[in-house]
Design an enzyme around this catalytic site. Structure first.
Site, mmCIF file in Angstrom:
data_model
loop_
_atom_site.group_PDB
_atom_site.id
_atom_site.type_symbol
_atom_site.label_atom_id
_atom_site.label_comp_id
_atom_site.label_asym_id
_atom_site.label_seq_id
_atom_site.Cartn_x
_atom_site.Cartn_y
_atom_site.Cartn_z
ATOM 1 N N ASP A 50 -5.275 2.805 -5.466
ATOM 2 C CA ASP A 50 -4.093 3.039 -4.632
ATOM 3 C C ASP A 50 -4.591 3.567 -3.275
ATOM 4 O OD1 ASP A 50 -0.885 3.735 -5.017
ATOM 5 O OD2 ASP A 50 -1.876 5.114 -3.624
ATOM 6 N N ASP A 79 -0.685 -0.302 -1.670
ATOM 7 C CA ASP A 79 -0.421 0.279 -0.345
ATOM 8 C C ASP A 79 -1.673 0.303 0.524
ATOM 9 O OD1 ASP A 79 -1.275 2.119 -2.228
ATOM 10 O OD2 ASP A 79 0.311 3.582 -1.824
ATOM 11 N N HIS A 124 -3.637 6.081 -1.723
ATOM 12 C CA HIS A 124 -3.631 7.552 -1.651
ATOM 13 C C HIS A 124 -4.545 8.179 -2.703
ATOM 14 C CE1 HIS A 124 0.273 6.251 0.079
ATOM 15 N NE2 HIS A 124 -0.053 7.152 0.987
ATOM 16 N N HIS A 128 -0.023 10.942 -8.655
ATOM 17 C CA HIS A 128 0.097 12.244 -7.957
ATOM 18 C C HIS A 128 0.614 13.345 -8.888
ATOM 19 C CE1 HIS A 128 -0.820 10.600 -4.042
ATOM 20 N NE2 HIS A 128 0.160 9.712 -4.121
HETATM 21 ZN ZN LIG Z 1 -0.082 5.335 -2.762
#
Ligand SMILES: [Zn+2]
Length: 388
Positions: free
Chosen positions: A233, A323, A235, A177
């Site tokens: 991931d 995740d 996200h 991120h």
């Molecule tokens: Zn994540």
């Protein structure tokens, strides 16, 4: 398989995060790292620990802006010296478009250093990414863990052999991120992006010179190796996407729950710009209705697609988050409920047309079902190594 890990990465331990209106314990905890490390050390004939090495700031500055790197290094001490809470550094305002868009950029950016709050708000995009006393030490070590695993991969690739060649960077804090000049989503320095740029910039010879201090800056002589980053991931890796959005030196593919955090990026129509047009693929996943079989089918399809096969990447980087697991408290694909899927995922990277026979670097990102993380990591990495 060689893996790189450092106890220094435990030094980052924020007391809380603010998420969906709640103050809660920081999900990105040191226990995550301990869980994976324990599982790998229980298999000493399979996983070999390599200590991290220091590559200096130059590879970091090829990705992140100098002012942001200096900020990360100094802000905690500055914050405490200014009388703010020693608990940690968090923003309380953001240069949101609605606040600043009617002004020329140089006007509002000139306010960055007008107060410590303005500075903190400039370099962060959420409330989940607190800076504490040990944050810089852990973040720069995490980046060096990724660089050391990259360097080791260069050495192994040179030696050759007929088995899949891979290394694992057990990074914490995670990175995908983090943007060129902003932290967010538990990320400070973008470990996978720093590794990708390192492969663009270096071969084994120049990397060795940098490591030995024979040169202090990275040679700027064309692209040494083209990199394909596959981000699995849960996200969207907004930071990695933004860093390489306008270049074809790095091809970025992300699988992510959508719509979900970070909310404003990750749609399928974000395809890159300029030289990078066509070298950014987002695969939004419906987290309520996708099974692990469907997830892996989509992964295989894109890794064998014409654009990925024709790219002929020299190196593969997997931004590896766990995740996706159905029970994950931060992400979670409800029907991703078979841990063997992680083994199949590892196999896929070693066998799919667009990724097979390439040196592959696995970089740890998120994943928050702490007791299970170690077995997930073992599954992916063993699946990769055992692939036929
Ligand atoms: Zn994540």
């Amino acid at each position: 398989m060689d893996f790189v890990y450092s106890e220094i990465c435990f030094a980052h331990n924020p007391p809380f995060e603010v998420s969906s209106g709640r103050w809660q314990p920081h999900s990105e905890s040191p226990a995550r790292l301990a869980s994976i490390h324990k599982a790998l050390t229980e298999l000493p004939s399979v996983f070999h620990l390599v200590s991290h090495r220091d590559f200096g700031l130059d590879p970091i500055l090829r990705v992140h802006s100098p002012d942001f790197v200096e900020y990360l290094q100094t802000i905690y001490q500055e914050w405490v010296a200014a009388g703010r809470t020693p608990q940690g550094v968090l923003p309380d305002s953001f240069p949101h478009p609605a606040l600043v868009n009617h002004l020329p950029e140089n006007r509002w950016k000139a306010s960055t250093n007008s107060s410590i709050e303005a500075k903190v708000s400039t370099y962060a995009f959420d409330l989940g990414t607190m800076i504490v006393d040990g944050t810089w030490k852990a973040a720069i070590t995490s980046a060096n863990v990724a660089l050391t695993a990259s360097y080791r991969l260069m050495e192994l690739a040179k030696a050759g052999g007929d088995k899949p060649i891979g290394t694992y960077a057990l990074c914490r804090p995670p990175g995908h991120h983090a943007c060129r000049a902003a932290s967010g989503g538990f990320c400070y320095l973008n470990n996978a992006a720093i590794a990708a740029q390192f492969f663009n910039d270096h071969d084994l010879e120049t990397a060795t010179k940098l490591l030995n201090g024979e040169v202090t800056s990275t040679p700027r002589s064309g692209v040494k190796k083209k990199v394909l980053i596959v981000d699995v991931d849960y996200h969207h890796g907004n930071g990695t996407q933004s860093i390489f959005y306008d270049t074809d030196n790095v091809f970025y593919i992300s699988f992510h729950g959508y719509p979900d955090y970070p909310y404003f990026t990750g749609s399928a129509d974000e395809t890159g710009s300029g030289q990078g047009e066509g070298y950014n693929i987002n695969i939004p996943i419906d987290a309520a209705n996708t099974t692990n079989e469907e997830y892996l089918e989509k992964l295989k399809k894109v890794l064998e697609s014409e654009s990925v096969v024709n790219y002929k990447a020299d190196v593969i980087i997997v931004s590896l988050g766990f995740d996706t697991w159905c029970e994950d408290p931060v992400g979670g694909i409800i029907h991703f409920s078979d841990a063997n899927a992680y083994k199949e995922m590892g196999q896929l990277f070693a066998t799919a047309k667009g990724t097979k026979s390439r040196p592959t670097l696995f970089v740890q990102e998120g994943g928050y079902t702490v007791p299970k993380l170690g077995s997930f990591a073992v599954n992916v990495l063993q699946g990769f190594m055992d692939a036929k």
